[in-house]
Each structure stands twice: as structure tokens, then as C-alpha cells.
Design an enzyme around this catalytic site. Structure first.
Site, mmCIF file in Angstrom:
data_model
loop_
_atom_site.group_PDB
_atom_site.id
_atom_site.type_symbol
_atom_site.label_atom_id
_atom_site.label_comp_id
_atom_site.label_asym_id
_atom_site.label_seq_id
_atom_site.Cartn_x
_atom_site.Cartn_y
_atom_site.Cartn_z
ATOM 1 N N LEU A 100 -34.059 -35.299 36.309
ATOM 2 C CA LEU A 100 -34.195 -34.893 37.703
ATOM 3 C C LEU A 100 -32.791 -34.688 38.229
ATOM 4 C CD1 LEU A 100 -36.927 -37.362 39.065
ATOM 5 C CD2 LEU A 100 -37.217 -34.943 38.531
ATOM 6 N N ASP A 101 -32.573 -33.645 39.010
ATOM 7 C CA ASP A 101 -31.216 -33.380 39.471
ATOM 8 C C ASP A 101 -30.787 -34.385 40.541
ATOM 9 O OD1 ASP A 101 -31.923 -32.361 42.104
ATOM 10 O OD2 ASP A 101 -32.546 -30.516 41.132
ATOM 11 N N LEU A 102 -29.537 -34.301 40.909
ATOM 12 C CA LEU A 102 -28.923 -35.261 41.831
ATOM 13 C C LEU A 102 -29.708 -35.407 43.127
ATOM 14 C CD1 LEU A 102 -26.286 -37.005 42.334
ATOM 15 C CD2 LEU A 102 -25.383 -34.976 43.480
ATOM 16 N N THR A 104 -32.910 -34.724 43.711
ATOM 17 C CA THR A 104 -34.359 -34.877 43.544
ATOM 18 C C THR A 104 -34.690 -36.332 43.270
ATOM 19 O OG1 THR A 104 -34.564 -32.642 42.659
ATOM 20 C CG2 THR A 104 -36.376 -34.148 42.220
#
Length: 231
Positions: A100-102, A104
Site C-alpha cells: 500500500l502506498d504512503l 493509503t
């Protein structure tokens, strides 16, 4: 398993550190001091380091509520990582199941079982992942059809696989994907002229994020959850 390897597996110490620890008479097997790393550790043996019992960690499956602001990496000099929240022996042996990106939040699995994680992330298994998105512009019925038909993302040739878009309100929707391209949900909304303000993953393979877990908290997956995700 050799004793020096056992010590490395259970404590994270290097083989050289294990040898030094053994020479200091700090390790016992079933109450007896052992100084040689080549000694075999019986399966049912009790190994202690200065009175603390050491236990080999078998396959481990963790549900983590990832907060915004941390990244899916074992180490990073600029950001807090997922593993900063997890109290794991030998964290280098673990990995996140996908990313999951930063910016999210939401459901993330962490494991030391590579075959199990591959079953979840491999495109051929089409494991469903559900995200809740808050967007800047009003959602329209034609967006539902566009997600279903597939979208061309910036910089890519192949259309996305069919995705399910469920409009909850004018600016909120649930998105169900069966693939995991880079920043895919955000890029799909960008492709229809919208912008994701917040993004939260709610489930993977039918396993829901435990509502009792606050951001940054985690628990072991149940046997039933592990089996469900293994397909």
C-alpha cells in the site's frame, strides 16, 4: 538443525555472534551448557539463552492495519516502515503481501511464507481486493461502466482488468480489483478525470480488516483466514 543456526534463526544474531555467545557459556539445551555451534538441536529440546527460552518461529501470518504515513518496506531512512510497528524476531525474514502506498491506509498482510503470499498476489489467481475511496469530483454512473470495461492508464498500453465500482455517495465509492498495478486505484480515477483524496483497503480475498484494530495495530490471522486466502 545446528545450534548456531538455531540461535541465528531465533535471535537474529550472526553466526559469529552466536559462536561468541556459546563460548561465554550462555546457551543451554535441556539445562546443559553447550559451547559448540555444530551440536544438533533435537526437535523437542528446550534451548535457553541466559535463562530465556528460545523458540523457532514457524510460518507466521499477520493482519496489520496500515496507517497513512508508513511505507511497506523493511528499512527506510526517510519514512516509518510497517515493520516499525511489528515486534518480530528476525524481521528481515518477513515481507508484506503486496503493498500500500504512503498515503493509503487499511488491510495489509505480513508473513514469512513466500508461497502463501504468492498465491494472494499472483495475477492468475485474481484475488479480489476492496478499497474505499473518497474523491474530489462527483461520481457518475458512466464511471461504473468505464471501470467495468477497463481503463487505459497513463504510460501503459494494456487496459486494466474489469473492476467493480460501487458508488456509495457523490464522493465515495468502493472499488474491487483483481490485479495490483502501481497506484492502480488512484490512476483509474485519474483516467476518468477524478482525483482520490483518501484511500483505504477494506478486504483481501474476502478477509475483512478487523474493526477492532486501530491504525498501527496488528493480530495473527486465524487458521480459517489463512486457509481462505490460500484458496
Amino acid at each position: 538443525m545446528r545450534l548456531d543456526r538455531f540461535l541465528s534463526e531465533t535471535t537474529g544474531m550472526s553466526r559469529k555472534e552466536a559462536t561468541r555467545t556459546l563460548h561465554r557459556s550462555e546457551i543451554t539445551i535441556n539445562g546443559d551448557v553447550v559451547k559448540k555451534g555444530a551440536v544438533h538441536v533435537p526437535e523437542d529440546a528446550v534451548v535457553e539463552w541466559n535463562g530465556t527460552t528460545l523458540t523457532l518461529l514457524g510460518p507466521t501470518y499477520i493482519m496489520f492495519h496500515k496507517p497513512v504515513g508508513c511505507i511497506c518496506a523493511n528499512d527506510d531512512l526517510s519514512h516509518v516502515t510497517v515493520f516499525s510497528y511489528l515486534d518480530l524476531p528476525n524481521p528481515e525474514k518477513f515481507h508484506t503481501v503486496g503493498r500500500l502506498d504512503l498515503d493509503t491506509s487499511g488491510l495489509l498482510f505480513v508473513t514469512n511464507d513466500g508461497q502463501w503470499s504468492h498465491r494472494i498476489t499472483s495475477p492468475k489467481h485474481a484475488c479480489e481486493k476492496v478499497y474505499r475511496a473518497q474523491v474530489s469530483e462527483p461520481l457518475l454512473p458512466e464511471h461504473v461502466e468505464a471501470f467495468k470495461q477497463g481503463l487505459k492508464l497513463h504510460g501503459e498500453v494494456a487496459l486494466t482488468q474489469p473492476a467493480h465500482l460501487e458508488i456509495i455517495s457523490a464522493h465515495e465509492a468502493l472499488v474491487t480489483l483483481t490485479e495490483g498495478r502501481y497506484h492502480q486505484v488512484r490512476r483509474m480515477f485519474a483516467a476518468v478525470g477524478n482525483k482520490v483524496e483518501t484511500l483505504h483497503r477494506e478486504s483481501i480475498g474476502g478477509v475483512q480488516l478487523d474493526t477492532d484494530l486501530e491504525p498501527g495495530e496488528f493480530r495473527d490471522l486465524t487458521a480459517a483466514e489463512v486457509a481462505q486466502l490460500a484458496g
